[in-house]
Motif scaffolding. Structure first.
Motif, PDB file in Angstrom:
ATOM      1  N   LYS A   1       0.505  -1.348   0.258  1.00 37.26           N
ATOM      2  CA  LYS A   1       0.402   0.128   0.126  1.00 37.26           C
ATOM      3  C   LYS A   1       0.820   1.267  -0.460  1.00 37.26           C
ATOM      4  CE  LYS A   1      -2.422  -1.091   3.373  1.00 37.26           C
ATOM      5  NZ  LYS A   1      -3.454  -0.457   4.452  1.00 37.26           N
ATOM      6  N   ILE A   2       2.249   1.169   0.722  1.00 36.30           N
ATOM      7  CA  ILE A   2       3.110   2.446   1.017  1.00 36.30           C
ATOM      8  C   ILE A   2       3.595   2.628  -0.766  1.00 36.30           C
ATOM      9  CG2 ILE A   2       5.159   3.284   2.205  1.00 36.30           C
ATOM     10  CD1 ILE A   2       3.980   2.110   4.651  1.00 36.30           C
ATOM     11  N   GLU A   3       3.816   1.488  -0.659  1.00 38.22           N
ATOM     12  CA  GLU A   3       4.298   1.712  -2.382  1.00 38.22           C
ATOM     13  C   GLU A   3       3.629   2.268  -3.720  1.00 38.22           C
ATOM     14  OE1 GLU A   3       5.795  -1.804  -4.933  1.00 38.22           O
ATOM     15  OE2 GLU A   3       7.260  -1.998  -2.888  1.00 38.22           O
ATOM     16  N   GLU A   4       2.286   1.815  -3.262  1.00 38.13           N
ATOM     17  CA  GLU A   4       1.583   2.581  -4.394  1.00 38.13           C
ATOM     18  C   GLU A   4       0.985   4.369  -4.215  1.00 38.13           C
ATOM     19  OE1 GLU A   4      -2.124  -0.208  -3.744  1.00 38.13           O
ATOM     20  OE2 GLU A   4      -1.096  -1.906  -4.650  1.00 38.13           O
ATOM     21  N   GLU A   5       1.084   4.528  -2.487  1.00 41.51           N
ATOM     22  CA  GLU A   5       0.991   6.067  -2.961  1.00 41.51           C
ATOM     23  C   GLU A   5       2.482   6.291  -3.131  1.00 41.51           C
ATOM     24  OE1 GLU A   5      -0.930   9.201  -1.525  1.00 41.51           O
ATOM     25  OE2 GLU A   5      -1.649   6.918  -1.284  1.00 41.51           O
ATOM     26  N   MET A   6       2.852   5.744  -2.209  1.00 40.14           N
ATOM     27  CA  MET A   6       4.303   6.782  -3.389  1.00 40.14           C
ATOM     28  C   MET A   6       4.707   6.927  -5.137  1.00 40.14           C
ATOM     29  SD  MET A   6       7.582   4.294  -0.767  1.00 40.14           S
ATOM     30  CE  MET A   6       9.076   5.457  -1.633  1.00 40.14           C
ATOM     31  N   GLY A   7       3.551   5.781  -5.702  1.00 42.79           N
ATOM     32  CA  GLY A   7       4.010   5.437  -6.964  1.00 42.79           C
ATOM     33  C   GLY A   7       3.005   6.842  -7.269  1.00 42.79           C
ATOM     34  N   ARG A   8       2.006   7.440  -6.343  1.00 48.00           N
ATOM     35  CA  ARG A   8       0.802   7.987  -6.907  1.00 48.00           C
ATOM     36  C   ARG A   8       1.482   9.406  -6.736  1.00 48.00           C
ATOM     37  NH1 ARG A   8      -3.106   3.863  -5.086  1.00 48.00           N
ATOM     38  NH2 ARG A   8      -2.497   4.762  -3.327  1.00 48.00           N
ATOM     39  N   ILE A   9       2.380   9.610  -5.705  1.00 45.86           N
ATOM     40  CA  ILE A   9       3.148  10.847  -5.491  1.00 45.86           C
ATOM     41  C   ILE A   9       4.149  10.931  -6.457  1.00 45.86           C
ATOM     42  CG2 ILE A   9       4.462  11.958  -3.947  1.00 45.86           C
ATOM     43  CD1 ILE A   9       3.136  10.742  -1.567  1.00 45.86           C
ATOM     44  N   VAL A  10       4.768  10.396  -6.938  1.00 42.87           N
ATOM     45  CA  VAL A  10       6.048  10.272  -8.545  1.00 42.87           C
ATOM     46  C   VAL A  10       5.040  10.691  -9.331  1.00 42.87           C
ATOM     47  CG1 VAL A  10       6.948   8.491  -9.445  1.00 42.87           C
ATOM     48  CG2 VAL A  10       7.179   8.535  -7.496  1.00 42.87           C
ATOM     49  N   LYS A  11       3.764  10.215  -9.889  1.00 43.67           N
ATOM     50  CA  LYS A  11       3.128  10.705 -10.517  1.00 43.67           C
ATOM     51  C   LYS A  11       2.634  12.003 -10.889  1.00 43.67           C
ATOM     52  CE  LYS A  11       1.449   5.979 -12.692  1.00 43.67           C
ATOM     53  NZ  LYS A  11      -0.172   5.270 -12.450  1.00 43.67           N
ATOM     54  N   GLU A  12       2.542  12.280  -9.314  1.00 43.01           N
ATOM     55  CA  GLU A  12       2.164  14.298  -9.166  1.00 43.01           C
ATOM     56  C   GLU A  12       3.293  15.193  -8.996  1.00 43.01           C
ATOM     57  OE1 GLU A  12       0.984  14.827  -4.894  1.00 43.01           O
ATOM     58  OE2 GLU A  12      -0.552  13.053  -5.286  1.00 43.01           O
ATOM     59  N   ALA A  13       4.776  14.589  -9.593  1.00 40.19           N
ATOM     60  CA  ALA A  13       5.939  15.494 -10.170  1.00 40.19           C
ATOM     61  C   ALA A  13       5.940  16.780  -9.095  1.00 40.19           C
ATOM     62  CB  ALA A  13       5.940  15.511 -11.565  1.00 40.19           C
TER      63      ALA A  13
END
Length: 630
Positions: A116-128
């Motif tokens: 779950k934490i990894e997936e949220e990190m991925g979303r933050i990455v996409k937010e740039a």
């Protein structure tokens, strides 16, 4: 190499230029995640001062990876705070091969939460999200973290004396940090969260237990995939699992951190120590043994009391305080001082396989790699100043023979210099560091300088072995010591009759025998070379009818000095072969009707399989071809 020099004569408008603009103008922007300005690492959006030399820091370099991983720790902390509001943050540094963050969440975290934490990190990455450095007065910083109820951060701020404190902000997330960091979160693409562990705040058992979340990050998908593959291979080679499977050692609940060696494990240890003794006798060492418990006053005199007492165990005898030794050197000095020594006695090389005890926190204990009781393959050499270089060269030759010739380990060397808590005069340290450097240069040994990491009593040369999957292990060390001879008034009679002070060299090759065995288990994945294997040959009788002949073969092999056992179980031959393979026995000898009648054996080798029938003399010739450092 500098890519741009900005002249102080340029216009005021030209001065307002950022690092990333300079790199772009010079065509050096690709792959850069930060830069050095006049040798100091900074963010890409930092302004360039007058007369500045700007160099890119690439994500693929060691320095770049540290920045990338530190930024990844912030990314992970932001994701955790989004998922688990109310989480308090500790510290989140980059470490070798990855990063971690110590967090205090409002609920328990489990391994299942990592995805779950990894997936949220991925979303933050996409937010740039832009990663911005801000500097604020101390009072404002305190207000920010009080409002956020970040109690651990407030404790850290108390120790910062600077009037301005640097923070980093990405979106709603803000953290106390010096930086530098990546320009925005989209730069952190290739990461993986690995595990959870407990960690006391600031390493103190009296403080709250936090959750340490480990992860790793790389500059490319290929590098990340390669690292994860190595991790899987490391799990397969885990010495704790192999130690159980091969019945080598155990750690019992009655003795946490105190290894129990089983017969097969003890066999390997004894072979290692026999080899160690042979090599030391060849090189003019004399073996000694010193007591396990010595008076507390000795440790005060040696300096260990001031620098090491938190890691020592204590007891009382006849009303007097004693300590269980954490190191062997003071005992060696007492042997040296037991008689008058002459310059003709030097160099005096005293080696000891000394068992020492050191208090390690329960959270850092790890199989044989981190224990509370271990045997150190120490040596202490007493030399004149003009013998220092030649003795260091002799030790380095021994290291090369054992690491390279015998075990085949590649290794790298570090020279560690004077630490902050150093004892003694600066001039002595300079002389000691110079002597070590001269020996390294004369031997043409490449080395890396490790400033400030010497022992409290002297500088040192450390040897880092590389195992078959690329991991580094610090084992051997050479430490040059002017302090102990001074503290213990150690002297020798010089040629002119005067009393002079010898120089003391502390030295280990294998380091901790327990830890070295753990390294070997993982390096070989339990499949030890023939000379080191606890059981070199297992004899497999096809039926009980051939036990008598199997015993004859066993007797012959043991008379040759071969470590042999007979599989006495009433099992099918295929099962016996399979089990011998699982136990990683180098050779299997099948004996049935045909072999017993012809006084032969059918030979199987661990990796080559069936080698065919041969008589015992043929077998002896085959075994004599195996590598043997004895």
């Amino acid at each position: 190499m500098p890519v741009y020099r900005k002249s102080s004569g340029e216009t005021a408008e030209a001065k307002a230029v950022r690092v990333q603009d300079v790199l772009r103008l010079c065509g050096e922007e690709e792959g850069a995640i930060a830069a050095k300005v006049n040798g100091i690492p900074v963010d890409l959006n930092a302004f360039v001062p007058d007369d500045a030399v700007v160099e890119p820091i690439l994500a693929s370099t060691e320095e770049g990876l540290d920045i990338l991983r530190h930024s990844a720790s912030h990314l992970m902390a932001q994701a955790i705070k989004r998922l688990y509001p109310g989480t308090k943050l500790g510290i989140g540094p980059a470490v070798e091969d990855g990063f971690y963050y110590d967090v205090d969440p409002p609920q328990s975290l489990t391994e299942d939460d990592l995805q779950k934490i990894e997936e949220e990190m991925g979303r933050i990455v996409k937010e740039a999200l832009p990663v911005e450095r801000i500097e604020l007065p101390r009072d404002e910083v305190i207000s920010i973290f009080k409002e956020r109820e970040e109690t651990y951060k407030l404790e850290l701020i108390e120790e910062i004396e600077d009037p301005l404190i640097s923070l980093y902000r990405q979106g709603e997330f803000i953290d106390l940090c010096r930086g530098p960091h990546v320009p925005n979160t989209s730069y952190i693409r290739y990461f993986k969260l690995l595990s959870l562990a407990g960690a006391y705040w600031r390493g103190d058992e009296r403080n709250p237990m936090l959750v340490r979340v480990y992860g790793t990050a790389f500059s490319t998908a290929e590098s990340l995939r390669s690292y994860l593959d190595r991790l899987e291979e490391a799990k397969r080679r885990d010495h704790r699992k192999l130690g159980r499977d091969l019945d080598l050692f155990s750690i019992q609940p009655e003795g946490p951190g105190f290894p129990f060696f089983h017969p097969k494990g003890m066999t390997i240890v004894n072979v290692l120590l026999d080899f160690w003794r042979k090599e030391h006798v060849k090189r003019g060492y004399m073996e000694v043994r010193t007591p396990l418990i010595l008076e507390q006053s000795l440790w005060i005199r040696s300096g260990h009391w001031d620098h090491y007492r938190e890691n020592m165990y204590f007891t009382e005898i006849d009303g007097r305080p004693f300590a269980i030794k954490p190191m062997n050197c003071p005992g060696s000095i007492l042997i040296y001082k037991s008689q008058l020594r002459s310059y003709r006695d030097l160099p005096l090389r005293m080696a000891e396989l000394g068992t020492v005890h050191r208090h390690e926190r329960s959270g850092v204990l790890h199989g044989l790699m981190r224990v509370r009781c271990f045997t150190q393959d120490d040596a202490h050499l007493y030399v004149t100043e003009d013998q220092i270089k030649s003795e260091i060269l002799g030790i380095m030759d021994l290291m090369h023979h054992i690491y390279g010739d015998v075990f085949g380990f590649p290794y790298r060397v570090e020279l560690s210099t004077r630490p902050e808590n150093a004892m003694g005069e600066l001039s002595q340290w300079e002389m000691a560091e110079s002597a070590l450097k001269e020996a390294l240069d004369e031997s043409d040994t490449p080395y890396k300088l490790n400033p400030g990491d010497g022992a409290f009593y002297g500088p040192k040369i450390d040897f880092h072995l590389e195992d078959c999957i690329g991991r580094s292990w610090q084992c051997g060390t050479i430490q040059l010591d002017f302090q102990m001879p001074e503290k213990f008034d150690v002297t020798y009679v010089a040629a002119d009759g005067s009393h002079r002070r010898p120089v003391m060299l502390h030295r280990t090759v294998l380091g901790s025998i327990e830890r070295f065995l753990g390294i070997l288990i993982e390096h070989y994945a339990g499949a030890f070379p023939y000379w080191l294997a606890p059981v070199q040959i297992r004899i497999l009788p096809v039926k009980d009818d051939f036990l008598s002949y199997a015993r004859e073969v066993e007797t012959a092999l043991r008379n040759w000095g071969v470590r042999t056992e007979v599989d006495l179980r009433e099992e099918k031959l295929s099962r016996k072969i399979r089990d011998a393979q699982l136990q990683k026995v180098p050779y299997m000898l099948v004996v049935g009707a045909k072999e017993a009648e012809g006084r032969k054996v059918s030979v199987r080798e661990r990796t080559k399989g069936d080698l065919g029938e041969m008589g015992l003399e043929g077998l002896k010739g085959l075994l004599n071809q195996e590598f043997n450092p004895f």
